[in-house]
Design a protein around this motif. Structure first.
Motif, mmCIF file in Angstrom:
data_model
loop_
_atom_site.group_PDB
_atom_site.id
_atom_site.type_symbol
_atom_site.label_atom_id
_atom_site.label_comp_id
_atom_site.label_asym_id
_atom_site.label_seq_id
_atom_site.Cartn_x
_atom_site.Cartn_y
_atom_site.Cartn_z
ATOM 1 N N TYR B 224 0.860 -1.188 0.000
ATOM 2 C CA TYR B 224 0.000 0.000 0.000
ATOM 3 C C TYR B 224 0.895 1.236 0.000
ATOM 4 O O TYR B 224 2.006 1.213 0.533
ATOM 5 N N PRO B 225 0.439 2.335 -0.592
ATOM 6 C CA PRO B 225 1.303 3.502 -0.777
ATOM 7 C C PRO B 225 1.716 4.113 0.561
ATOM 8 O O PRO B 225 0.929 4.148 1.510
ATOM 9 N N ILE B 226 2.944 4.589 0.606
ATOM 10 C CA ILE B 226 3.503 5.225 1.806
ATOM 11 C C ILE B 226 3.340 6.729 1.654
ATOM 12 O O ILE B 226 3.820 7.321 0.677
ATOM 13 N N GLU B 227 2.673 7.331 2.604
ATOM 14 C CA GLU B 227 2.491 8.777 2.517
ATOM 15 C C GLU B 227 3.782 9.472 2.936
ATOM 16 O O GLU B 227 4.296 9.254 4.032
ATOM 17 N N THR B 228 4.300 10.306 2.033
ATOM 18 C CA THR B 228 5.466 11.127 2.377
ATOM 19 C C THR B 228 5.081 12.597 2.161
ATOM 20 O O THR B 228 4.028 12.894 1.588
ATOM 21 N N ARG B 229 5.947 13.471 2.609
ATOM 22 C CA ARG B 229 5.651 14.896 2.455
ATOM 23 C C ARG B 229 5.576 15.292 0.977
ATOM 24 O O ARG B 229 4.979 16.299 0.631
ATOM 25 N N GLU B 230 6.156 14.467 0.134
ATOM 26 C CA GLU B 230 6.222 14.843 -1.283
ATOM 27 C C GLU B 230 5.233 14.099 -2.166
ATOM 28 O O GLU B 230 5.144 14.383 -3.362
ATOM 29 N N GLY B 231 4.541 13.190 -1.548
ATOM 30 C CA GLY B 231 3.565 12.452 -2.346
ATOM 31 C C GLY B 231 3.460 11.033 -1.829
ATOM 32 O O GLY B 231 4.141 10.648 -0.862
ATOM 33 N N TRP B 232 2.600 10.285 -2.459
ATOM 34 C CA TRP B 232 2.454 8.868 -2.116
ATOM 35 C C TRP B 232 3.577 8.096 -2.797
ATOM 36 O O TRP B 232 3.693 8.126 -4.019
ATOM 37 N N LEU B 233 4.338 7.390 -1.988
ATOM 38 C CA LEU B 233 5.425 6.572 -2.527
ATOM 39 C C LEU B 233 4.879 5.174 -2.806
ATOM 40 O O LEU B 233 4.467 4.466 -1.881
ATOM 41 N N LEU B 234 4.885 4.805 -4.069
ATOM 42 C CA LEU B 234 4.324 3.517 -4.466
ATOM 43 C C LEU B 234 5.419 2.610 -5.019
ATOM 44 O O LEU B 234 6.065 2.955 -6.013
ATOM 45 N N PHE B 235 5.648 1.486 -4.364
ATOM 46 C CA PHE B 235 6.456 0.430 -4.980
ATOM 47 C C PHE B 235 5.537 -0.394 -5.882
ATOM 48 O O PHE B 235 4.397 -0.695 -5.517
ATOM 49 N N TYR B 236 6.030 -0.742 -7.047
ATOM 50 C CA TYR B 236 5.200 -1.530 -7.970
ATOM 51 C C TYR B 236 6.069 -2.528 -8.707
ATOM 52 O O TYR B 236 7.288 -2.392 -8.750
ATOM 53 N N HIS B 237 5.427 -3.524 -9.272
ATOM 54 C CA HIS B 237 6.171 -4.475 -10.103
ATOM 55 C C HIS B 237 5.942 -4.152 -11.579
ATOM 56 O O HIS B 237 4.893 -3.623 -11.952
ATOM 57 N N GLY B 238 6.941 -4.470 -12.370
ATOM 58 C CA GLY B 238 6.845 -4.317 -13.816
ATOM 59 C C GLY B 238 7.307 -5.605 -14.459
ATOM 60 O O GLY B 238 8.136 -6.332 -13.888
ATOM 61 N N VAL B 239 6.789 -5.889 -15.634
ATOM 62 C CA VAL B 239 7.044 -7.178 -16.265
ATOM 63 C C VAL B 239 7.623 -6.973 -17.670
ATOM 64 O O VAL B 239 7.140 -6.144 -18.440
ATOM 65 N N LEU B 240 8.658 -7.748 -17.945
ATOM 66 C CA LEU B 240 9.289 -7.816 -19.261
ATOM 67 C C LEU B 240 9.066 -9.225 -19.806
ATOM 68 O O LEU B 240 9.183 -10.198 -19.072
ATOM 69 N N THR B 241 8.746 -9.326 -21.091
ATOM 70 C CA THR B 241 8.548 -10.639 -21.715
ATOM 71 C C THR B 241 9.795 -11.029 -22.495
ATOM 72 O O THR B 241 10.170 -10.344 -23.451
ATOM 73 N N THR B 242 10.464 -12.086 -22.083
ATOM 74 C CA THR B 242 11.588 -12.611 -22.850
ATOM 75 C C THR B 242 11.078 -13.757 -23.708
ATOM 76 O O THR B 242 9.911 -14.134 -23.633
ATOM 77 N N CYS B 243 11.962 -14.327 -24.521
ATOM 78 C CA CYS B 243 11.515 -15.460 -25.335
ATOM 79 C C CYS B 243 11.190 -16.664 -24.465
ATOM 80 O O CYS B 243 10.579 -17.605 -24.939
ATOM 81 N N ASN B 244 11.577 -16.629 -23.216
ATOM 82 C CA ASN B 244 11.289 -17.762 -22.331
ATOM 83 C C ASN B 244 10.385 -17.393 -21.170
ATOM 84 O O ASN B 244 10.411 -18.039 -20.133
ATOM 85 N N GLY B 245 9.582 -16.323 -21.283
ATOM 86 C CA GLY B 245 8.598 -16.043 -20.247
ATOM 87 C C GLY B 245 8.683 -14.641 -19.682
ATOM 88 O O GLY B 245 9.403 -13.774 -20.180
ATOM 89 N N PHE B 246 7.923 -14.439 -18.627
ATOM 90 C CA PHE B 246 7.838 -13.136 -17.955
ATOM 91 C C PHE B 246 8.968 -12.962 -16.936
ATOM 92 O O PHE B 246 9.363 -13.917 -16.275
ATOM 93 N N THR B 247 9.474 -11.744 -16.786
ATOM 94 C CA THR B 247 10.376 -11.386 -15.688
ATOM 95 C C THR B 247 9.744 -10.253 -14.893
ATOM 96 O O THR B 247 9.408 -9.213 -15.458
ATOM 97 N N TYR B 248 9.575 -10.465 -13.589
ATOM 98 C CA TYR B 248 8.972 -9.476 -12.699
ATOM 99 C C TYR B 248 10.056 -8.754 -11.896
ATOM 100 O O TYR B 248 10.766 -9.385 -11.119
ATOM 101 N N SER B 249 10.141 -7.431 -12.058
ATOM 102 C CA SER B 249 11.075 -6.605 -11.307
ATOM 103 C C SER B 249 10.294 -5.563 -10.504
ATOM 104 O O SER B 249 9.083 -5.451 -10.637
ATOM 105 N N MET B 250 11.019 -4.779 -9.697
ATOM 106 C CA MET B 250 10.360 -3.782 -8.843
ATOM 107 C C MET B 250 10.890 -2.384 -9.119
ATOM 108 O O MET B 250 12.097 -2.182 -9.232
ATOM 109 N N GLY B 251 9.983 -1.410 -9.222
ATOM 110 C CA GLY B 251 10.332 -0.002 -9.308
ATOM 111 C C GLY B 251 9.497 0.788 -8.324
ATOM 112 O O GLY B 251 8.815 0.228 -7.466
ATOM 113 N N ALA B 252 9.562 2.114 -8.416
ATOM 114 C CA ALA B 252 8.788 2.969 -7.514
ATOM 115 C C ALA B 252 8.288 4.187 -8.263
ATOM 116 O O ALA B 252 8.854 4.595 -9.285
ATOM 117 N N ALA B 253 7.199 4.764 -7.755
ATOM 118 C CA ALA B 253 6.650 5.991 -8.322
ATOM 119 C C ALA B 253 6.222 6.902 -7.174
ATOM 120 O O ALA B 253 5.981 6.437 -6.046
#
Lengths: 333, 333, 333, 333, 333, 333
Positions: B224-253
């Protein structure tokens, strides 16, 4: 006391290792896995999904050995103890007088079934598409090929180790030209191992109202069924489709002795699933594929051989009575 | 000095390990990973993608535990230190008076959000297709189920930890029946947690003119988003499709505090990607999926829980100010 | 004698043509079909899947008019007799004060529902994916847009023509980004037409153990439900997948008056299937897609408007009592 | 004695390690693999599928470095010994006066070919689809970009290291927009490196009557061809599709010296296939992808660089005469 | 008054029929369509997608004639009036001295371009995949084959009717092995019609933020471009994907005279779409595919030939000035 | 003079119409087509792909009648003249004492073969997947069901009209669960119509080096083979895949009399392809599917019945000697 296992009798030298301390698993892995590594023969890319039977006081078997062209071949292997195998460096060849079926192009996922004094070999053969090949040997040196059992496309043919009602019975899993996303087990009948009919549906993947489970995509028979006092004990593989491919696990079912297409019990949980490095990593990750079982009716011991990651061969063990209890208490037909 | 993290206050016993010597990573893994191994409960196949919150001086959580049938269940786990967890051997059950929604069939990828004195549980529920289930507990023993939030097909429902403009806000990712090859994050509003509307698009996969990147196939909200003085800090996952399947990594917004569907910053690089054996190998290779974050507003520490390879649970750490700096300097909205 | 049709009252000028001599069909086509040809407006490529209601002694409607770029637009049409329509040459525009939803990009498959003195328009709208758009008019000249009803992906939104239990009810068919190969009908509730919840499954495609049938791929609600003494009469479309594409036919169901997600009867046979040249040939062959129904409670007559081959608009007729009898006698819920 | 390798002359400091004791492999791995780990540059996610040439007494190369956004970039690397490389932290940029082709968006799978006193760089470029980019450097500091060689979609462009019949020759593998399930090698001609024509088919995947083999899905040229007295020695990759994805292995072919689209020999078995943890596990499991070869004509030594699991870089070694013997004896054109 | 059409000069006997009374269409169909029925030659299954030019006071052309094996062949056709054609019963054969390219296996979708006193034939040729074949004739009796223009996979090659900047220019649409779901138009340059380079992107399908339109799937050049005072007038086809297959319509674009890869105008609406029985029904329903245009610079008349439903050949007409006006006023580049 | 047709003898009342004036077609359509329209029975949606034999001086048959639920049923039809048929309004039911196979769920694409004084019915049956059902009747009133011939998935089962070498022979086309994109014809043997084996490959789709042709996707046997002095004359369907679906045409082959899996001749062109409105438009466009042939050995006449567009039934005629000549002169085995 009455013995639970009916078929195949005593096998005092059955490979065996007791359950590890602290474990409550019904089926447990051999600590020396993988017993047959991928390069046990220098001409092999991988050795897996293979069939072992007791033979002349030791053990013999037919092995799926992909060679270094990744051609799928069958080879003979022999062992004194059922654990350390000598694998032939050359592919097994079948003899046949019928010229058309005698073109033995590919062989994979063999089973070996002792019956009527012969060792029948059933494998996935290529005759204008994958289908069930059938042959036999008496000495693991000369192999004779019979007519293909079914039309393409079919896989995982497994012969019952004795006639029922005067007829041979063959399990199989009708299939597709490629990596098939479905698969049910059927039983077919024959009086002579050449002509087959009276096809009966045994069981399919577990649909369960769409709930995810380990056997929801397809299933296929593993080692030839073990006759017990309570029914035919069948180890089988089940497949789950993840976003990154198929996962092959192992379960068991108990089939009616007289009408084995009637399933009495079937494990809702898997018995083994890929979770060691040699099962999770290799030519095809996350594959655990059983093809053979040794039994000792005296001790109730069962020793399983299974292919790991389409790369090497592992073993696992269980006790028949424990397994049957577990099967009855964790069944969902 | 003003604290950056607004929400949830002090948590002096937050699990923590400093950045390894020589590393310049903004987010770093715990050296004791995986903190929750796949068989932490003997009835579990795997424990991952799970939600932890501070509870009565220690920690409690709702865990995705696939059982040995590979059925997807939720279970309660408790811990004194946030690192060593005791996971229930039985599946969590929800209480509901509405008979139709009370058929709790499957649960996966839970989040737990403290709000209004309750712990809300949001998970991927199965009601004629996967959608967002919603329930709550006060004691992690009794759980009440509310109406499903949306129509199928939906996943990765994440509630904001406080009302905004007098309304509850729920993030979600509309989806598909199977392994979905697309996915954007939306926010929906509610006055009462039963009826939802005013749907706003937040962000989608990064198309970038077709350039390959770690978040090009689909994305989904994590903790769940973390409230900071500058906005809601959201960690999220992103997915890349390789020739052998999905790769799930983590970023933030960083989302706007009042209109959180407006994205102020978004990491162009990932923060963590699967590169350890427990992230690259397992039930589904190459998955790193964050579902929970603990924060200590005094120290600015953040402790993340993430699922690894759909098999086990790992932790990672960061400092909020470092992360926000990095986010602003490596952003590409 | 008690009238069967409860809703909408008398409509003495309902378009009508008796059943052709020799026919025993329950629903029969108009001999003047297609009543609205594809170029009824010179700027239109096609006019189909459209909604008509009685209006000021005549008839008005919202029509799906693909323009000559094949952009999907909505347009107003008017008629004195319900058969000959004047279709606007310009697309209908909605007024909205919420800037984000006010970007009215695409509109297709509209329905028009009289309720509370307004004419509500429900259509398939594009807001980061297809979803259910909602608006209203009082004069078919000015149109106001409300919040989108659901998150994407959704289609075939149909509002009930009165509140039930004090709440508005909306049918819809959760869907996919493209040409979706599945689809069930759900009902959702709202107190204010902005926030929606309490989603209930109504019915899905007919699986029938895998037997081929006209409604096996997906289904979707057609005209708004007609209130009868025995339940809500719903015309719906069902889709069969042949080796050469989808075929859209029409059936009917009778829903419980108070809990309309409970299906009392459902036609096992179709009522109409594409078999005329204007239904079999056109922009999309083999499509018959009903979107509107006029009723006259005095005579029990029902006049249906349906899109043909995604190209033009046809009409068909039936008698409510005959239809209900047929429905009860040919039902398979 | 006559030397077998014609091209490139002596390279006494070629990296080298003798065949391990007990091994009979024709090509063997370096014991220090992976010689370039994924984080050899702190801004890199992975370093693989890369090209190395002798340069000023040491070695230089162009490396595929996916950055932490997983953008595919090219970078320069340098080494004294060919084993320990210093990889730039910044992406290589090309200079071009043609504005349209000068938008260098993505670069992957580079090859470097010394010819006419320049080092030509060939890579997979993105110009409205993946195609073959071409540039050159003299100093590995300044890089000039020429016109793209072909229309999209194309990959694995490899230039011959000398003109034949007065013309430049380029191998390539026409391809598709995504993860392509087919691929043949062609040769095209040019007088000036700008205009290309006279396209000739070299070889395709091995169909073999449908028999499974390691090169049955697609193939692509690896390092630039090595001129030997008997023909052009080409290392190439071949792909097998398993139920869980693609497997990339390496083989070799001998092409006619004057008409190199005529294949004289081609290995039926692979020379190397993924079987170490760094080849089986990583960003894309089961990938072994050769892009560069160093040769020493005095000793007949060949040192190969290959990408492993789309993650890191490994090396392997062989002796040219042994290899040619093996190739002739295990060929199946 | 200055003439708008620059190329090809006067053609007083251009086939012509005025716009039907009451029509405001910019391009209108010939009332005698289909001018060439499918069995115009008794050995033909179908005659369509064909190229016609003025020849010796009459007209000659190269026609796509699928024979009764449905093999795709080219044949010569001749006509006095451009409407009634005599189609050869035998396939056209090319002469070539290069043995490899001389295997003329398949030919489809030909264009014929007068240039330098020759008639160049460009077609979709099969050389290990579909690519652009090139040949020429002077008499429509003897045909010479040149080198294939590009590597596979490519289609819809169209040569400009004069050199620009001293170089030949060829449009083409890179493609895929099968029924391709994408396609952009590129221009390539050559000094000698053998070696090609300097590839420039012209335009792609109209994405329009995902809005449905007639040219959203793929596009391809039609007749060779007509030089006008304002730019090259290009008729092209665009494809829309419905749930039941592809729909091919026709639009037009105006390209810069000197840099024809710069698109000045492009029709947002289609000019013609399949809506007659001979366009909607046949070997492939809903196909309207233009391949040739005759022009008369005196009258500004344009006569188009197009394939209908992959079965027969139709004609349509327009006035160049009307068309350019419409194009400018209905453009969306 | 010796008669060419061996089987079935004289049939003086064979339906017949001479070749139309001006036609040179080997097989020509009946001018009264479609002889059986879709609503010949009021409970039928469509009547097609059906089997007719001479019966008691007139004709009887088993017809595929999809009912108005689009369920696939079989029905009996009778006729005095072979042209005007009375089709039963009710589905045919089989009698069987084996309870499991006696669940006759679906029936499609029937063939009827007179043999041993019975009329054998072979159809596509559903037993856990489509396979070959087998039954018989003597009076077209009572029908007995035998064991299913093969395991799923299979279609187009066709029995030979006499034993060869003392065994029954059955053609079939192994298939897939859905709309199968491949298909070869095999022959299997049986001594008793229950057990089947000795499977032989007959022929597959024509690959022709990838050249497009009418039979490139799949093929299947049509009417039961006609015994001639020169071999078994087999009419079969072949399928071509266009961008808008499958096209089914008809060709013929001549099989060896003793080893009918050896193909002596096979038409390179089709004999009939869909080109009338009733073949191009309907439930499935572009389908022409032969299932039955009547022969008169005296006159050499053959009358074919074929399904058109999966909607209605057409007839076509030919002369056996003309056909055999054409077959020999236009063959490409």
């Amino acid at each position: 006391m009455t013995k639970t296992i009916v078929s195949d009798g005593s096998l005092p030298n059955i490979p065996w290792e007791p359950r590890p301390a602290g474990s409550s698993d019904i089926v447990w892995r051999f600590s020396k896995n993988p017993v047959i590594p991928r390069h046990a023969s220098p001409t092999a890319d991988s050795i897996y999904n293979s069939a072992v039977v007791p033979f002349k006081g030791g053990f013999a078997g037919v092995f799926r050995c992909d060679d270094r062209a990744r051609n799928m071949t069958l080879r003979v292997g022999k062992s004194r103890d059922g654990v350390n195998f000598e694998i032939s460096d050359n592919r097994l060849e079948f003899h046949s007088e019928e010229p058309e079926i005698g073109k033995f192009l590919e062989g994979y996922d063999p089973r070996v079934v002792p019956l009527d004094g012969r060792y029948y070999v059933i494998w996935c053969n290529n005759y204008h598409g994958y289908t069930i090949g059938l042959g036999w040997t008496e000495d693991f040196e000369h192999f004779n090929q019979l007519e293909n059992v079914f039309l393409p496309f079919n896989r995982n043919g497994v012969l019952f180790p004795r006639k029922i009602g005067g007829e041979y019975l063959m399990m199989s899993r009708p299939s597709y030209a490629g990596h098939t996303p479905f698969g049910d087990i059927f039983i077919s009948h024959s009086k002579d191992l050449t002509y087959w009919g009276k096809h009966r549906h045994v069981m399919g993947p577990k649909k369960d109202g769409g709930l995810v489970n380990w056997q929801m995509t397809k299933i296929g028979a593993g080692p030839y069924p073990i006759e017990t006092r309570e029914g035919w004990l069948l180890f089988y593989h089940g497949v789950l489709t993840t976003c990154n491919g198929f996962t092959y696990s192992m379960g068991a079912a108990l089939l009616d002795l007289e009408k084995p297409w009637q399933v009495r019990y079937r494990t809702r949980p898997y018995l083994l699933t890929p979770e060691t490095l040699y099962e999770n990593v290799g030519n095809t990750q996350n594959v655990l594929f059983p093809c053979a079982a040794l039994t000792d009716s005296d001790s109730g011991r069962i020793a399983l051989y299974y292919g790991a990651a389409d790369t090497c061969t592992g073993m696992a063990f269980c006790q028949v009575d424990e397994l049957l209890d577990y099967l009855k208490n964790n069944s969902d037909v």
